[in-house]
Design a protein around this motif. Sequence first.
Motif, short mmCIF file in Angstrom:
data_model
loop_
_atom_site.label_atom_id
_atom_site.label_comp_id
_atom_site.label_asym_id
_atom_site.label_seq_id
_atom_site.Cartn_x
_atom_site.Cartn_y
_atom_site.Cartn_z
N ARG A 230 0.83 -1.21 0.00
CA ARG A 230 0.00 0.00 0.00
C ARG A 230 0.86 1.26 0.00
N VAL A 231 2.16 1.11 0.25
CA VAL A 231 3.06 2.26 0.21
C VAL A 231 3.56 2.50 -1.21
N ARG A 232 3.80 1.43 -1.97
CA ARG A 232 4.38 1.56 -3.31
C ARG A 232 3.64 2.54 -4.22
N PRO A 233 2.28 2.57 -4.23
CA PRO A 233 1.60 3.51 -5.13
C PRO A 233 1.92 4.98 -4.88
N MET A 234 2.47 5.30 -3.72
CA MET A 234 2.88 6.68 -3.45
C MET A 234 4.18 7.02 -4.15
N LEU A 235 4.89 5.99 -4.65
CA LEU A 235 6.19 6.19 -5.27
C LEU A 235 6.19 5.91 -6.77
N THR A 236 5.35 4.99 -7.21
CA THR A 236 5.37 4.54 -8.60
C THR A 236 4.02 3.97 -8.99
N ASP A 237 3.73 4.04 -10.30
CA ASP A 237 2.51 3.42 -10.81
C ASP A 237 2.71 1.95 -11.15
N ASP A 238 3.92 1.43 -11.03
CA ASP A 238 4.20 0.04 -11.37
C ASP A 238 3.46 -0.90 -10.42
N THR A 239 2.90 -1.96 -10.98
CA THR A 239 2.26 -3.00 -10.19
C THR A 239 2.79 -4.35 -10.64
N PRO A 240 2.73 -5.37 -9.80
CA PRO A 240 3.19 -6.70 -10.20
C PRO A 240 2.39 -7.23 -11.39
N HIS A 241 3.09 -7.90 -12.31
CA HIS A 241 2.45 -8.51 -13.47
C HIS A 241 2.58 -10.03 -13.36
N TYR A 242 1.60 -10.72 -13.92
CA TYR A 242 1.64 -12.18 -13.93
C TYR A 242 2.75 -12.64 -14.86
N SER A 243 3.57 -13.54 -14.39
CA SER A 243 4.75 -13.99 -15.14
C SER A 243 4.40 -14.96 -16.26
N GLY A 244 3.18 -15.49 -16.24
CA GLY A 244 2.80 -16.51 -17.21
C GLY A 244 2.99 -17.93 -16.69
N ARG B 238 3.23 -23.24 -17.60
CA ARG B 238 2.84 -22.01 -18.29
C ARG B 238 1.36 -22.10 -18.63
N GLY B 239 0.63 -21.02 -18.44
CA GLY B 239 -0.78 -21.04 -18.74
C GLY B 239 -1.50 -19.84 -18.16
N SER B 240 -2.80 -19.87 -18.28
CA SER B 240 -3.62 -18.77 -17.83
C SER B 240 -3.60 -18.65 -16.31
N GLN B 241 -3.62 -17.42 -15.85
CA GLN B 241 -3.74 -17.19 -14.41
C GLN B 241 -5.09 -17.69 -13.90
N ASP B 242 -6.06 -17.79 -14.78
CA ASP B 242 -7.41 -18.21 -14.41
C ASP B 242 -7.67 -19.68 -14.72
N TRP B 243 -6.64 -20.51 -14.66
CA TRP B 243 -6.78 -21.92 -15.05
C TRP B 243 -7.81 -22.65 -14.20
N VAL B 244 -7.93 -22.28 -12.94
CA VAL B 244 -8.89 -22.95 -12.06
C VAL B 244 -10.31 -22.69 -12.56
N ALA C 54 11.85 -31.93 -12.38
CA ALA C 54 11.54 -32.58 -13.65
C ALA C 54 10.88 -31.54 -14.54
N LEU C 55 11.54 -31.18 -15.64
CA LEU C 55 11.10 -30.09 -16.49
C LEU C 55 10.98 -30.57 -17.93
N SER C 56 9.89 -30.18 -18.58
CA SER C 56 9.70 -30.56 -19.97
C SER C 56 8.56 -29.74 -20.56
N ALA C 57 8.82 -29.15 -21.73
CA ALA C 57 7.78 -28.51 -22.54
C ALA C 57 6.94 -27.51 -21.75
N GLY C 58 7.61 -26.63 -21.01
CA GLY C 58 6.90 -25.58 -20.30
C GLY C 58 6.19 -26.02 -19.04
N LYS C 59 6.49 -27.23 -18.56
CA LYS C 59 5.88 -27.74 -17.34
C LYS C 59 6.96 -28.28 -16.42
#
Length: 381
Positions: free
Chosen positions: A164-178, A231-237, A207-212
Amino acid sequence: MHPTTPRIAIIGAGPGGLTCARVLQRSGVPVTVFAHESSVAVDPQGGTLELQMTTGRTALRAAGLYEEFTALARPAGQEVRLLDHTATVLLQDAPAPGGPDRTEVDRAGLRRLLLASLTAGTVHWDRYLRTLHPLGDGRHKAEFDDGHTETFDLVIGADGAWSRVRPMLTDDTPHYSGVTFVETGISDADSRHPDLARLAGDGSVLALSAGKGLIARRHGHGRLLVYAAFRGSQDWVLEAGVTMTDTEAVRAVLLDGFAGWDDRLLALLRDNDGGFVNRPLFALPVPHPWPHTPGLTLLGDAAHLMTPFAGGGAGLAMLDGCELARALAEAGDPDAAVRAYESAMLRRATQVAEHAARALAQAFAPDVPDGALRLLPARRP
């Protein structure tokens, strides 16, 4: 900012904010911490923290709490193995004898240690910051949801990703990484699920393969912390038509998403204890500077939220808090101290956040290269 005995507020009672308060008080500088939790009895989210020698443990030494910390801490598993979806070992990395040690501590235990080190009454509980009103000369009036207000010469935002303090300094907000992590765990793995314990080894398996990815690591007290990552939608649920409280439905969706993976890896999802926790990964832009604003600053995730593939977020926050407190205690001009802190902290944070972004992109690329191991969590800067 008034140069003599400024009124300092820390918003947030996480490791970074509490470390800052401890080092300030140890230097004779008064400070007030405001916590949104209802009381000290509310345990923090998360379990084990790994603290690096150059970040969290450096801060604990400055706080005069290193001996107490070592009584709580335990060695962290250091072996790391990289697998593909068939459970074939691509790379295996074990620490060289005499190399840097890794130490972990329960988050709740660290929090209790830091809280106990503060002067009674330092932390004001159940105070959720609503907004800050600039009053001029670097002063700000803090207004809380319960209607309480106080005026401070310096307000330190240690209030995490959605500060709640950050908006007093910058308009940047966290973005979903994907990328989303779905967290679960397996208790008493060595006796109840020895095959999975062997899979994790003395540390972590990825164990990593094809974006999972399916990830498991030792988490203390015989527990394996497990993540299904993709990797996928933030709204996968929502898109899957399930709710996170329906454990079996979530398990079915995850198993379907990892169809074709080796059965030994899928057991990490089938044999978990309890439910699943959805953790979409967010990050702030890199770099993340802001115009210096007298009377305000940030530390920890409020300043440089990054994905966990950099590792050591709590340790970085503690180092931020330590360095800011020392700068304020040693400088005759508090505003100059904040400027110096911000310059050094932002340079360091940019380097680590760039590493985190590269690691995430490489780990969840369509074809994971063998060299990805050097960018994975076990090799934190």
